[in-house]
Design a protein around this motif. Structure first.
Motif, PDB file in Angstrom:
ATOM      1  N   SER A  30       0.098   9.442   0.838  1.00 14.41           N
ATOM      2  CA  SER A  30       0.079  10.169  -0.473  1.00 14.41           C
ATOM      3  C   SER A  30       0.117  11.604  -0.452  1.00 14.41           C
ATOM      4  CB  SER A  30      -0.750   9.696  -1.480  1.00 14.41           C
ATOM      5  OG  SER A  30      -2.333  10.158  -1.095  1.00 14.41           O
ATOM      6  N   SER A  57      -0.874   1.822  -9.815  1.00 15.57           N
ATOM      7  CA  SER A  57      -1.045   2.056  -8.388  1.00 15.57           C
ATOM      8  C   SER A  57      -2.397   1.485  -7.884  1.00 15.57           C
ATOM      9  CB  SER A  57      -1.183   3.492  -7.854  1.00 15.57           C
ATOM     10  OG  SER A  57      -1.564   3.933  -6.521  1.00 15.57           O
ATOM     11  N   ALA A  58      -3.567   1.768  -8.523  1.00 18.71           N
ATOM     12  CA  ALA A  58      -4.985   0.874  -8.377  1.00 18.71           C
ATOM     13  C   ALA A  58      -4.837  -0.500  -8.594  1.00 18.71           C
ATOM     14  CB  ALA A  58      -5.590   1.420  -9.403  1.00 18.71           C
ATOM     15  N   TYR A  62      -0.881   5.872 -11.828  1.00 17.26           N
ATOM     16  CA  TYR A  62      -2.152   5.916 -11.243  1.00 17.26           C
ATOM     17  C   TYR A  62      -2.756   4.408 -11.506  1.00 17.26           C
ATOM     18  CZ  TYR A  62      -3.889  10.236  -8.884  1.00 17.26           C
ATOM     19  OH  TYR A  62      -4.027  10.928  -7.932  1.00 17.26           O
ATOM     20  N   GLY A 111       1.089   6.737  -6.829  1.00 18.58           N
ATOM     21  CA  GLY A 111       0.065   7.745  -7.118  1.00 18.58           C
ATOM     22  C   GLY A 111       0.476   9.172  -6.924  1.00 18.58           C
ATOM     23  N   ALA A 116       0.769  -1.349   0.056  1.00 15.88           N
ATOM     24  CA  ALA A 116      -0.085   0.068   0.062  1.00 15.88           C
ATOM     25  C   ALA A 116       0.859   1.313  -0.010  1.00 15.88           C
ATOM     26  CB  ALA A 116      -1.014   0.021   1.102  1.00 15.88           C
ATOM     27  N   LEU A 174      -2.065  -2.395  -8.109  1.00 16.29           N
ATOM     28  CA  LEU A 174      -1.237  -2.884  -6.857  1.00 16.29           C
ATOM     29  C   LEU A 174      -1.964  -2.937  -5.671  1.00 16.29           C
ATOM     30  CD1 LEU A 174       2.399  -1.816  -7.615  1.00 16.29           C
ATOM     31  CD2 LEU A 174       1.434  -4.122  -7.861  1.00 16.29           C
ATOM     32  N   PHE A 175      -2.997  -1.923  -5.727  1.00 15.84           N
ATOM     33  CA  PHE A 175      -3.835  -1.768  -4.297  1.00 15.84           C
ATOM     34  C   PHE A 175      -4.692  -2.813  -4.188  1.00 15.84           C
ATOM     35  CE2 PHE A 175      -7.049   0.157  -1.365  1.00 15.84           C
ATOM     36  CZ  PHE A 175      -6.305   0.399  -0.536  1.00 15.84           C
ATOM     37  N   ILE A 189      -2.796   4.673   2.161  1.00 12.05           N
ATOM     38  CA  ILE A 189      -2.843   5.633   1.049  1.00 12.05           C
ATOM     39  C   ILE A 189      -2.981   6.951   1.334  1.00 12.05           C
ATOM     40  CG2 ILE A 189      -4.495   6.083  -0.893  1.00 12.05           C
ATOM     41  CD1 ILE A 189      -2.914   3.519  -1.042  1.00 12.05           C
ATOM     42  N   CYS A 223       1.928   1.850  -3.276  1.00 10.69           N
ATOM     43  CA  CYS A 223       0.939   2.428  -4.106  1.00 10.69           C
ATOM     44  C   CYS A 223       0.766   3.886  -3.960  1.00 10.69           C
ATOM     45  CB  CYS A 223      -0.696   1.832  -3.678  1.00 10.69           C
ATOM     46  SG  CYS A 223      -0.595   0.235  -4.252  1.00 10.69           S
TER      47      CYS A 223
END
Length: 106
Positions: A69, A46-47, A43, A9, A2, A49-50, A66, A5
């Motif tokens: 960020s 990142s999504a 982005y 992001g 996370a 991997l999340f 998150i 991520c």
């Protein structure tokens, strides 16, 4: 994962900012802008991997990570874009980190 991520992001946000100077309402200015496209790729990655991280962890623990960020974006803006960060903003960033620390320990 996370945390990665959040960093990806945030790097995407930096690329959006760098690419924003040349975009207009025309879709072609977006498609031809490597920084905007790069930001979208980061982005998206990142999504993805999340979602993978969610398979192995609890949303209530992973999602506060998150929130880091906000810290990453402020640091990137400060060190890469040379944007000023006020003392009050530094305190806010530390409070975010403290809150995330508390949230993931419970």
């Amino acid at each position: 994962m996370a945390a990665i991520c959040a960093l990806l992001g945030s790097a995407g946000q930096l690329l959006f900012r760098l690419g924003s100077a040349t975009v207009t309402l025309s879709p072609w200015t977006w498609i031809a802008n490597t920084r905007i496209v790069g930001g979208m790729v980061l982005y998206g990655l990142s999504a993805i991997l999340f979602v993978v991280a969610l398979r192995h962890g609890r949303l209530s623990v992973l999602y506060p990570v998150i929130a880091t960020s906000y810290v990453w974006v402020a640091l990137l803006a400060h060190f890469v874009l040379r944007e000023p960060v006020s003392p009050v903003q530094w305190v806010g960033l530390l409070l975010i980190l403290a809150g995330v620390t508390l949230a993931i320990r419970s």
